[in-house]
Design a protein around this motif. Structure first.
Motif, PDB file in Angstrom:
ATOM      1  N   ARG A  82      -8.979   5.193  -8.285  1.00 37.72           N
ATOM      2  CA  ARG A  82      -9.396   4.846  -6.923  1.00 37.72           C
ATOM      3  C   ARG A  82      -8.779   5.812  -5.914  1.00 37.72           C
ATOM      4  O   ARG A  82      -9.421   6.189  -4.937  1.00 37.72           O
ATOM      5  CB  ARG A  82      -8.980   3.406  -6.618  1.00 37.72           C
ATOM      6  N   GLN A 114      -4.358  -1.426 -15.167  1.00 40.67           N
ATOM      7  CA  GLN A 114      -4.307  -1.520 -13.710  1.00 40.67           C
ATOM      8  C   GLN A 114      -3.921  -0.169 -13.111  1.00 40.67           C
ATOM      9  O   GLN A 114      -4.488   0.265 -12.101  1.00 40.67           O
ATOM     10  CB  GLN A 114      -3.298  -2.577 -13.272  1.00 40.67           C
ATOM     11  N   GLU A 127      -6.180   1.994 -10.422  1.00 42.08           N
ATOM     12  CA  GLU A 127      -5.687   2.365  -9.097  1.00 42.08           C
ATOM     13  C   GLU A 127      -5.540   3.885  -8.969  1.00 42.08           C
ATOM     14  O   GLU A 127      -5.753   4.446  -7.889  1.00 42.08           O
ATOM     15  CB  GLU A 127      -4.356   1.657  -8.828  1.00 42.08           C
ATOM     16  N   LYS A 130       2.360   1.725  -3.434  1.00 42.00           N
ATOM     17  CA  LYS A 130       1.336   2.161  -4.377  1.00 42.00           C
ATOM     18  C   LYS A 130       1.095   3.670  -4.264  1.00 42.00           C
ATOM     19  O   LYS A 130       0.992   4.369  -5.270  1.00 42.00           O
ATOM     20  CB  LYS A 130       0.034   1.399  -4.124  1.00 42.00           C
ATOM     21  N   GLN A 166       0.831  -1.203   0.000  1.00 37.38           N
ATOM     22  CA  GLN A 166       0.000   0.000   0.000  1.00 37.38           C
ATOM     23  C   GLN A 166       0.868   1.256   0.000  1.00 37.38           C
ATOM     24  O   GLN A 166       0.555   2.230  -0.676  1.00 37.38           O
ATOM     25  CB  GLN A 166      -0.927  -0.004   1.227  1.00 37.38           C
TER      26      GLN A 166
END
Length: 300
Positions: free
Chosen positions: A282, A275, A279, A243, A240
Motif C-alpha cells: 500500500r 499484514q 501495508e 507505520k 500512521q
C-alpha cells in the motif's frame, strides 16, 4: 528577482556544483552542512527528515508529509522542526541544469540560545503548528546562508566562522513570519516540545508496540490531547507515523541485506508477515520482494 539576488544564487550554484561532482548527498567539512545534486527527475524517495533548513539553488523539489504536499525552489526554503518521515521527489532537473541544494542541520539548543540572546527582537510563541513549513527566502537569510556555504572553500576558517554563520541563519529564520513552526519546539514545556519528545521516542523505538496511554503519560497529556497535538505537528496519527517509520526501515533492511520479507517484518515490529506485506504494498506500490527487485535493477 533583482540583480543582487541573482548574483547570490549564481555564487551558490558555483560552489555547490564544485563540491558535488556526482549525484547524491555530499557531506562537507562545515558541521551540519550537506550538499545535494541530482541530474534527473527522481522517483519518490522515502526518508526521515532531520531538523534542518533546506535551500534550493537550482531546480525544485516536492515533499509529502502525510497527505500534504510542500514544494520549494530557489525563491523559497523548507524548514523541518522534528524528525519526520517524508516522501521527497525532485521535480526539475537535467544533465545541463541539475537540481542543486543544501541542507543545514540544527538542534533545538541552538535555536533556544538564539531566542534567549535576542530578547524582545524575537518573541517566543507557543502555539502548536506543523513541523514542516515552506517560506519565502529573504535577502538577509540568503546572505547568511551563502556566507556559511562559502566556508567549504576556506576550511581553515570553519572552526571560527561557522558557528557565527549558523547563529545568524537561525536568527534570520526566526525573524520570518512563519517562524512559529520552528520556535515552538525550543520553548521548554510547550506542547510542541513535548510532542517532539514523543516523535523522538517513536523514531527510536518504532519496533515496540505502540501504547498511546504510556506516551501520553510521558508527555504529561491526556491520550486525546496527545493525539490532537501529534497530528497537528506531524500531519499523521501516532500509529500512521509509526507505520511509515517501520516500513521505511524494513525497505532499507531488505535492500541492504540478505534477510527475507518475513524476517524484515519481525525486525521492525510486525507480528504478521501477511499484514506487513499488505501495508508495504500500500505504501510502496508493490509487495516487498517485487519492490526490492525493481529497486536493485534500477541501481546503475
Amino acid at each position: 528577482m533583482d540583480e543582487w539576488f541573482e548574483k547570490q544564487k549564481r555564487e551558490m550554484l558555483r560552489i555547490i556544483g564544485k563540491f558535488t561532482p556526482e549525484d547524491g548527498t555530499h557531506d562537507t567539512e562545515v558541521p551540519g552542512l550537506r550538499l545535494i545534486r541530482s541530474s534527473r527527475l527522481s522517483e519518490p524517495v522515502y526518508s526521515v527528515y532531520e531538523p534542518s533548513l533546506c535551500v534550493v539553488a537550482q531546480g525544485s523539489k516536492v515533499v509529502m508529509l502525510g497527505q500534504e504536499l510542500y514544494q520549494y525552489d530557489p525563491s523559497s526554503y523548507l524548514t523541518a522542526s522534528v524528525h519526520l518521515p517524508i516522501t521527497g521527489q525532485v521535480m526539475e532537473a537535467s544533465n545541463e541544469t541539475p537540481y542543486l541544494s543544501m541542507q543545514i542541520l540544527f538542534d533545538m539548543s541552538q535555536i533556544l540560545d538564539v531566542i534567549q540572546a535576542s530578547g524582545d527582537v524575537i518573541r517566543s510563541r507557543t502555539e502548536t503548528s506543523r513541523g514542516l513549513r515552506v517560506s519565502r527566502v529573504s535577502d538577509t537569510l540568503l546572505d547568511a546562508v551563502l556566507r556559511l556555504l562559502k566556508l567549504v572553500e576556506t576550511p581553515r576558517d570553519i572552526p571560527v566562522l561557522a558557528p557565527y554563520a549558523m547563529r545568524e541563519i537561525i536568527y534570520r529564520v526566526l525573524q520570518n513570519e512563519n517562524s512559529a513552526s520552528l520556535m515552538q519546539f525550543a520553548v521548554v514545556g510547550s506542547h510542541a516540545q513535548r510532542i517532539a519528545g514523543v516523535v523522538e521516542k517513536l523514531n527510536r523505538d518504532f519496533a515496540q508496540p505502540l501504547r498511546v496511554d504510556e506516551l501520553a503519560a510521558e508527555a504529561s497529556m491526556s491520550a486525546s490531547s496527545l493525539y490532537d497535538y501529534f497530528k497537528e505537528v506531524t500531519g499523521m496519527s501516532p500509529i500512521q507515523f509509526q507505520k511509515q517509520i517501520r516500513l521505511q526501515e524494513a525497505r532499507r533492511l531488505l535492500l541492504s541485506g540478505s534477510i527475507d520479507a518475513a524476517e524484515a517484518a519481525f525486525q521492525v515490529g510486525y507480528e504478521s508477515p501477511s499484514q506487513f506485506s499488505r501495508e508495504y504494498a500500500r505504501m510502496f506500490g508493490m509487495p516487498p520482494i517485487r519492490d526490492i527487485h525493481r529497486l536493485r535493477g534500477s541501481i546503475v
